[in-house]
Design a protein around this motif. Structure first.
Motif, PDB file in Angstrom:
ATOM      1  N   LEU A 180       7.326  -9.955  -7.225  1.00 17.41           N
ATOM      2  CA  LEU A 180       8.209  -9.591  -6.121  1.00 17.41           C
ATOM      3  C   LEU A 180       8.524  -8.103  -6.064  1.00 17.41           C
ATOM      4  CD1 LEU A 180      10.684 -12.609  -6.378  1.00 17.41           C
ATOM      5  CD2 LEU A 180       8.890 -12.267  -4.667  1.00 17.41           C
ATOM      6  N   LEU A 181       8.570  -7.442  -7.221  1.00 13.64           N
ATOM      7  CA  LEU A 181       8.931  -6.025  -7.245  1.00 13.64           C
ATOM      8  C   LEU A 181       7.731  -5.092  -7.263  1.00 13.64           C
ATOM      9  CD1 LEU A 181      11.892  -6.086  -9.813  1.00 13.64           C
ATOM     10  CD2 LEU A 181      12.036  -5.869  -7.326  1.00 13.64           C
ATOM     11  N   ILE A 182       6.565  -5.609  -7.653  1.00  9.96           N
ATOM     12  CA  ILE A 182       5.388  -4.737  -7.774  1.00  9.96           C
ATOM     13  C   ILE A 182       4.218  -5.240  -6.930  1.00  9.96           C
ATOM     14  CG2 ILE A 182       3.681  -3.767  -9.365  1.00  9.96           C
ATOM     15  CD1 ILE A 182       5.779  -3.814 -11.545  1.00  9.96           C
ATOM     16  N   ASP A 183       3.722  -6.436  -7.219  1.00 11.67           N
ATOM     17  CA  ASP A 183       2.468  -6.892  -6.606  1.00 11.67           C
ATOM     18  C   ASP A 183       2.571  -7.085  -5.097  1.00 11.67           C
ATOM     19  OD1 ASP A 183       1.631  -6.811  -9.178  1.00 11.67           O
ATOM     20  OD2 ASP A 183       1.376  -8.961  -9.440  1.00 11.67           O
ATOM     21  N   TRP A 184       3.627  -7.746  -4.636  1.00  9.85           N
ATOM     22  CA  TRP A 184       3.757  -7.965  -3.191  1.00  9.85           C
ATOM     23  C   TRP A 184       3.937  -6.661  -2.419  1.00  9.85           C
ATOM     24  CZ3 TRP A 184       2.528 -11.558   0.166  1.00  9.85           C
ATOM     25  CH2 TRP A 184       2.311 -12.853  -0.284  1.00  9.85           C
ATOM     26  N   PRO A 185       4.847  -5.770  -2.838  1.00 10.09           N
ATOM     27  CA  PRO A 185       4.948  -4.495  -2.103  1.00 10.09           C
ATOM     28  C   PRO A 185       3.629  -3.715  -2.068  1.00 10.09           C
ATOM     29  CG  PRO A 185       6.862  -4.807  -3.503  1.00 10.09           C
ATOM     30  CD  PRO A 185       5.900  -5.896  -3.860  1.00 10.09           C
ATOM     31  N   LEU A 186       2.910  -3.663  -3.178  1.00 11.55           N
ATOM     32  CA  LEU A 186       1.653  -2.921  -3.187  1.00 11.55           C
ATOM     33  C   LEU A 186       0.633  -3.542  -2.239  1.00 11.55           C
ATOM     34  CD1 LEU A 186       1.208  -2.107  -6.997  1.00 11.55           C
ATOM     35  CD2 LEU A 186       1.863  -0.542  -5.151  1.00 11.55           C
ATOM     36  N   CYS A 187       0.573  -4.873  -2.198  1.00 11.66           N
ATOM     37  CA  CYS A 187      -0.394  -5.539  -1.333  1.00 11.66           C
ATOM     38  C   CYS A 187      -0.084  -5.314   0.140  1.00 11.66           C
ATOM     39  CB  CYS A 187      -0.414  -7.045  -1.645  1.00 11.66           C
ATOM     40  SG  CYS A 187      -1.872  -7.904  -1.020  1.00 11.66           S
ATOM     41  N   LEU A 188       1.188  -5.016   0.448  1.00 16.42           N
ATOM     42  CA  LEU A 188       1.597  -4.781   1.836  1.00 16.42           C
ATOM     43  C   LEU A 188       1.831  -3.301   2.126  1.00 16.42           C
ATOM     44  CD1 LEU A 188       4.052  -7.800   2.189  1.00 16.42           C
ATOM     45  CD2 LEU A 188       1.837  -7.548   3.329  1.00 16.42           C
ATOM     46  N   ASP A 189       1.322  -2.420   1.264  1.00 14.78           N
ATOM     47  CA  ASP A 189       1.454  -0.966   1.431  1.00 14.78           C
ATOM     48  C   ASP A 189       2.910  -0.531   1.515  1.00 14.78           C
ATOM     49  OD1 ASP A 189      -1.301  -0.471   1.395  1.00 14.78           O
ATOM     50  OD2 ASP A 189      -1.482  -0.964   3.525  1.00 14.78           O
ATOM     51  N   MET A 190       3.751  -1.134   0.683  1.00 10.95           N
ATOM     52  CA  MET A 190       5.160  -0.770   0.598  1.00 10.95           C
ATOM     53  C   MET A 190       5.439  -0.171  -0.773  1.00 10.95           C
ATOM     54  SD  MET A 190       6.892  -4.105   2.427  1.00 10.95           S
ATOM     55  CE  MET A 190       6.525  -4.504   4.139  1.00 10.95           C
ATOM     56  N   ASP A 191       6.638   0.372  -0.918  1.00  7.75           N
ATOM     57  CA  ASP A 191       7.003   1.008  -2.184  1.00  7.75           C
ATOM     58  C   ASP A 191       7.330  -0.056  -3.227  1.00  7.75           C
ATOM     59  OD1 ASP A 191       6.725   3.542  -1.137  1.00  7.75           O
ATOM     60  OD2 ASP A 191       8.821   3.653  -0.482  1.00  7.75           O
ATOM     61  N   ALA A 208      -4.169 -15.492  -1.735  1.00 11.76           N
ATOM     62  CA  ALA A 208      -4.324 -15.633  -3.186  1.00 11.76           C
ATOM     63  C   ALA A 208      -3.052 -15.212  -3.912  1.00 11.76           C
ATOM     64  CB  ALA A 208      -5.512 -14.805  -3.664  1.00 11.76           C
ATOM     65  N   LEU A 209      -2.448 -14.113  -3.496  1.00 13.05           N
ATOM     66  CA  LEU A 209      -1.221 -13.646  -4.131  1.00 13.05           C
ATOM     67  C   LEU A 209      -0.104 -14.664  -3.946  1.00 13.05           C
ATOM     68  CD1 LEU A 209       0.258 -11.439  -5.656  1.00 13.05           C
ATOM     69  CD2 LEU A 209       0.681 -10.286  -3.457  1.00 13.05           C
ATOM     70  N   ALA A 210      -0.055 -15.303  -2.783  1.00  8.58           N
ATOM     71  CA  ALA A 210       0.978 -16.308  -2.524  1.00  8.58           C
ATOM     72  C   ALA A 210       0.844 -17.504  -3.449  1.00  8.58           C
ATOM     73  CB  ALA A 210       0.916 -16.757  -1.064  1.00  8.58           C
ATOM     74  N   LEU A 211      -0.385 -17.814  -3.879  1.00  7.59           N
ATOM     75  CA  LEU A 211      -0.622 -18.929  -4.800  1.00  7.59           C
ATOM     76  C   LEU A 211      -0.595 -18.484  -6.255  1.00  7.59           C
ATOM     77  CD1 LEU A 211      -3.351 -20.735  -2.698  1.00  7.59           C
ATOM     78  CD2 LEU A 211      -1.063 -21.590  -3.223  1.00  7.59           C
ATOM     79  N   ASP A 212      -0.458 -17.176  -6.491  1.00  7.28           N
ATOM     80  CA  ASP A 212      -0.108 -16.617  -7.786  1.00  7.28           C
ATOM     81  C   ASP A 212      -1.046 -17.027  -8.926  1.00  7.28           C
ATOM     82  OD1 ASP A 212       1.203 -15.238  -9.710  1.00  7.28           O
ATOM     83  OD2 ASP A 212       3.041 -16.426  -9.669  1.00  7.28           O
TER      84      ASP A 212
END
Length: 395
Positions: free
Chosen positions: A99-110, A357-361
């Protein structure tokens, strides 16, 4: 040839549409074999040391399954509470990484690596009751104030997708990610044929459903009631009104992400108050037969099942079914939802599949490859016309 530790996903496209998926799981020694020939205590330690993910879950599962196999009495309450806190801390740490690293990076967020590092240090080293109580409160504050601030500033729950998106816009790390996913559009499988959700089953219920020992097919390609199923935070929180709202509008990836935040909050509650009626225990075990035990553990990725056979005080056999075997089953959630009827660019397809894929972790990284599917086979110049069924009307 070097060993590829990633899950290799090949998306076959025809006319710009993903029409089929091939998943190649990484070649690795089944984790259960690491325990064979060892005493239960040594086997649990070996699993915890050699695996790269869910180490506590695997160690606790093997220990509980071994105790059940031997017919030992359940541990005392203090030991049960300590195990629950350790498992909750590990699952919370996994959720925070995503939630703090992988998801933001995949969505081009900080991303927030320093924020994650702060919690990771505490979750990895301090699992006494007092520390866990304080830590659980800090995680609940993180969810309410920094992740989903827009959803906690109003008494009334959103009743439509537009209201949900508006709450997401009000702030929070996760709110911004949810808004971006909603903007990308629904993420439904073709013709709405989603795989069933794996229910919350106890270890005893799994013994009744699967039997004394799982087949080799079940270990690698598990099914329930003859069908693939999805496990994980979504399966645990489909009853949530907001998760149900996202599912009804076809936003399954967003529903999984929101469920992950709810699951994180549940882990925080377990750190503070283990074994309450609000959250079921993360670990339980049952004797499948004399000398054979099964343990079930709830991990951040989904259910982990561990069968153990003990002979002469040593592990004679061990079979472990991880969450990835369910969610990345050849007919499972990923493969079912990856195929859509809308045409998309290669870049859009790759991005959509990475988000799914990220959503299914998965426990290991995924490598997405696109390939051209074979053209559809065409019949002869004058294929025979099917006969109308007796009594059917001709048009």
């Amino acid at each position: 040839m070097s060993h590829d530790p990633s899950i290799r996903i090949t998306a076959h496209r025809r006319g710009g549409c993903v029409v089929s998926i091939t998943i190649t799981m990484p070649e690795q020694v089944p984790p259960g074999t690491l325990a064979i020939g060892l005493a239960p205590e040594d086997a649990a330690a070996a699993l915890g040391e050699q695996l790269g993910h869910s180490k506590r879950a695997h160690a606790h599962a093997l220990g509980a399954a071994s105790a059940a196999a031997l017919g030992l009495p359940p541990p005392d309450l203090d030991s049960l509470l300590a195990s629950e806190r350790e498992l909750a801390a590990e699952a919370a740490d996994d959720h925070l990484q995503k939630l703090l690293i992988d998801w933001p990076l995949c969505l081009d967020m900080d991303a927030r690596p320093s924020r994650h590092a702060e919690f990771h240090r505490r979750l990895s080293t301090r699992t006494d009751a007092a520390s866990c109580f304080e830590l659980g409160g800090d995680i609940l504050d993180l969810v309410a104030r920094e992740m989903l601030g827009g959803f906690f500033n109003s008494i009334r729950l959103p009743h439509s997708l537009a209201e949900f998106a508006e709450r997401a816009d009000r702030g929070g790390i996760l709110g911004a990610a949810l808004r971006e996913l909603i903007n990308l559009g629904p993420s439904q499988p073709r013709q709405g044929h989603a795989v069933p959700i794996l229910g919350k089953l106890s270890a005893a219920a799994w013994v009744s459903a699967i039997g004394t020992w799982p087949t080799a097919e079940f270990v690698t390609r598990p099914t329930f009631a003859g069908e693939p199923a999805e496990t994980g935070p979504l399966a645990r929180h489909t009853v949530s009104p907001l998760v149900r709202l996202l599912l009804e509008r076809g936003h399954r990836v967003s529903a999984r992400l929101f469920s992950k935040a709810i699951d994180l909050a549940d882990c925080a509650s377990r750190l503070r108050y283990p074994f309450t009626d609000d959250v079921p225990p993360m670990l339980d075990a049952a004797q499948a037969a004399p000398g054979i035990g099964l343990a079930r553990v709830s991990t951040a990725r989904g259910v982990l099942l561990c069968w153990v056979r003990v002979e002469a005080g040593l592990i004679a056999d061990c079979a472990i079914v991880p969450a990835d075997a369910w969610n990345f089953h050849p007919q499972g959630a990923f493969c079912r939802e990856a195929c859509i009827e809308a045409a998309e660019t290669p870049e859009a397809a790759r991005h959509r599949l990475l988000l799914l894929a990220l959503a299914l972790d998965p426990a290991t990284p995924c490598r997405i490859e696109l390939a051209d599917a074979a053209p559809k086979k065409r019949g002869g110049a004058n294929p025979p016309r099917p006969r109308a069924a007796q009594g059917a009307k001709r048009r």
